[in-house]
Design a protein around this motif. Structure first.
Motif, PDB file in Angstrom:
ATOM      1  N   GLN A 155       2.342   7.121  -4.023  1.00  0.00           N
ATOM      2  CA  GLN A 155       3.702   6.893  -4.512  1.00  0.00           C
ATOM      3  C   GLN A 155       3.873   5.463  -5.017  1.00  0.00           C
ATOM      4  OE1 GLN A 155       6.375   8.106  -1.406  1.00  0.00           O
ATOM      5  NE2 GLN A 155       5.818  10.286  -1.595  1.00  0.00           N
ATOM      6  N   GLN A 177       6.672   0.990  -0.309  1.00  0.00           N
ATOM      7  CA  GLN A 177       5.842   2.191  -0.267  1.00  0.00           C
ATOM      8  C   GLN A 177       4.393   1.843   0.079  1.00  0.00           C
ATOM      9  OE1 GLN A 177       6.788   5.313  -0.471  1.00  0.00           O
ATOM     10  NE2 GLN A 177       8.913   4.840  -0.873  1.00  0.00           N
ATOM     11  N   GLY A 194      -3.046  11.235  -2.858  1.00  0.00           N
ATOM     12  CA  GLY A 194      -2.105  11.191  -1.749  1.00  0.00           C
ATOM     13  C   GLY A 194      -1.995   9.817  -1.118  1.00  0.00           C
ATOM     14  N   PRO A 195      -1.371   9.753   0.058  1.00  0.00           N
ATOM     15  CA  PRO A 195      -1.134   8.459   0.716  1.00  0.00           C
ATOM     16  C   PRO A 195      -2.405   7.679   1.008  1.00  0.00           C
ATOM     17  CG  PRO A 195       0.134  10.205   1.764  1.00  0.00           C
ATOM     18  CD  PRO A 195      -0.793  10.874   0.802  1.00  0.00           C
ATOM     19  N   ASN A 196      -3.521   8.391   1.234  1.00  0.00           N
ATOM     20  CA  ASN A 196      -4.767   7.699   1.576  1.00  0.00           C
ATOM     21  C   ASN A 196      -5.638   7.416   0.356  1.00  0.00           C
ATOM     22  OD1 ASN A 196      -5.448  10.272   0.964  1.00  0.00           O
ATOM     23  ND2 ASN A 196      -6.311  10.787   2.971  1.00  0.00           N
ATOM     24  N   SER A 197      -5.161   7.731  -0.850  1.00  0.00           N
ATOM     25  CA  SER A 197      -5.922   7.516  -2.087  1.00  0.00           C
ATOM     26  C   SER A 197      -7.243   8.271  -2.091  1.00  0.00           C
ATOM     27  CB  SER A 197      -6.182   6.007  -2.310  1.00  0.00           C
ATOM     28  OG  SER A 197      -5.043   5.377  -2.785  1.00  0.00           O
ATOM     29  N   ASN A 219       3.340  13.010  -6.876  1.00  0.00           N
ATOM     30  CA  ASN A 219       3.900  11.653  -6.894  1.00  0.00           C
ATOM     31  C   ASN A 219       4.874  11.472  -8.056  1.00  0.00           C
ATOM     32  OD1 ASN A 219       2.436  10.794  -4.635  1.00  0.00           O
ATOM     33  ND2 ASN A 219       0.622  10.428  -5.907  1.00  0.00           N
ATOM     34  N   GLY A 240       2.747   2.899   3.714  1.00  0.00           N
ATOM     35  CA  GLY A 240       1.359   3.299   3.484  1.00  0.00           C
ATOM     36  C   GLY A 240       1.210   4.449   2.507  1.00  0.00           C
ATOM     37  N   GLN A 241       2.143   4.603   1.570  1.00  0.00           N
ATOM     38  CA  GLN A 241       2.092   5.681   0.580  1.00  0.00           C
ATOM     39  C   GLN A 241       1.447   5.136  -0.705  1.00  0.00           C
ATOM     40  OE1 GLN A 241       2.945   8.837   0.901  1.00  0.00           O
ATOM     41  NE2 GLN A 241       3.853   8.798   2.937  1.00  0.00           N
TER      42      GLN A 241
END
Length: 324
Positions: free
Chosen positions: A294, A285, A71-74, A82, A290-291
């Protein structure tokens, strides 16, 4: 002064360190039995290079592929979400379409201009050949950001009725036309950006193609002329078939560069007005939204898209080596 000393020290330590490393490894291998030495020695010299490539190229690529499932925070695993974004998001589709336009337009036009200049300059005297080639090659010395800044002033637009500071609009309005927003009008802006890349890469194409043309055996040209072939027929039926592999290599090299195009779009429009490309979308992104997941999937897409063209280049290179 301190920076110069730091750079000189870094070069000295880096180059010296590599030389000492290879010397130590070679000395260690030479102490082994001869049969073992002969087997290990190639790996001793190639091994450090493979280690560096794996550490700085392969590992980041694999780590990016792993993050494309997060997700966005890895941190959180999101499966194929994604990749669904990659296939369904409108901004991604627009960026992919623009990248395809760049792929079709820029390599073809760059190679065509480079080839035309190489052929025509070959007919000039040595002095004027050098002058003309230098003029075409000069933009290669300019960075993408520098070239974009130059062309910002060429494409600059002001509302009608005010003084036009852009070169194109100054000329256009001098003949009675209305100023054209080259970078905002979706009919022109993509091609206006592509032309900057053509301006930069035509010199690269010209240098390699000129070298290939000069390597065409003179007796084949003379034989064709004796048989009554015109200069046009000599070019299309004798010269071009013999430099075909160089044309393909130059075209695919520029194509791979175009796949990664970023600087020009970022400086000129930042992807606005329908000029978005994959690399610029990746930056947005990653740093703006902060994605991370993605952004990672966009990089994976670029890597996968680049691989076929790299394979073509390597195969062409091997074919050329086999002929020599």
């Amino acid at each position: 002064m301190s920076q110069i000393v730091s750079v000189a020290t870094a070069i000295l330590v880096g180059v010296g360190g590599v030389m000492v490393l290879f010397w130590l490894l070679n000395a260690a291998v030479e102490r082994l039995p001869e049969r073992v030495e002969q087997r290990l020695k190639p790996y001793v010299f190639v091994g450090p290079a493979l280690l560096v490539v794996g550490l700085f190229l392969l590992f980041p690529a694999l780590d990016t592929f792993r993050r494309s499932f997060q997700g966005p925070n890895s941190v959180d695993f999101v499966g194929l979400d994604n990749y669904e974004f990659l296939l369904t998001d409108q901004s991604v589709r627009s960026a992919i379409w623009n990248n395809l336009l760049w792929i079709v337009f820029v390599p073809a036009v760059s190679v065509a201009i480079g080839l035309a200049v190489a052929v025509l300059a070959d007919k000039l005297t040595a002095r004027w050949e050098n002058v003309s080639k230098s003029m075409i090659f000069l933009p290669m010395a300019i960075s993408f950001v520098g070239a974009s800044t130059i062309w910002l002033f060429v494409y600059a637009w002001r509302v009608p009725g005010t003084a036009q500071i852009g070169v194109l609009n100054a000329v256009w309005t001098a003949f009675g036309g209305d100023p054209i927003p080259w970078l905002q009008d979706t009919r022109f802006n993509d091609f206006a950006l592509m032309f900057i890349m053509v301006w930069l890469q035509a010199g690269f194409a010209m240098v390699l193609l000129s070298a290939a043309i000069k390597n065409v055996p003179g007796d084949t040209l003379e034989a064709a002329r004796i048989d009554g072939a015109s200069e046009s027929q000599v070019f299309w039926r004798v010269v071009l078939p013999q430099i075909k592999s160089t044309v393909v290599v130059v075209g695919t090299t520029i194509l791979i560069l175009v796949l990664k195009v970023f600087d020009i779009v970022f400086v000129m429009t930042n992807g606005n007005f329908g000029t978005e490309v994959i690399a610029n979308l990746f930056i947005k992104q990653l740093f703006t939204f902060g994605q991370f997941g993605q952004a990672a999937v966009l990089v994976v897409f670029l890597i996968v898209a680049t691989i076929p063209f790299m394979v073509i280049n390597v195969r062409r290179f091997r074919q050329e080596e086999a002929v020599r």
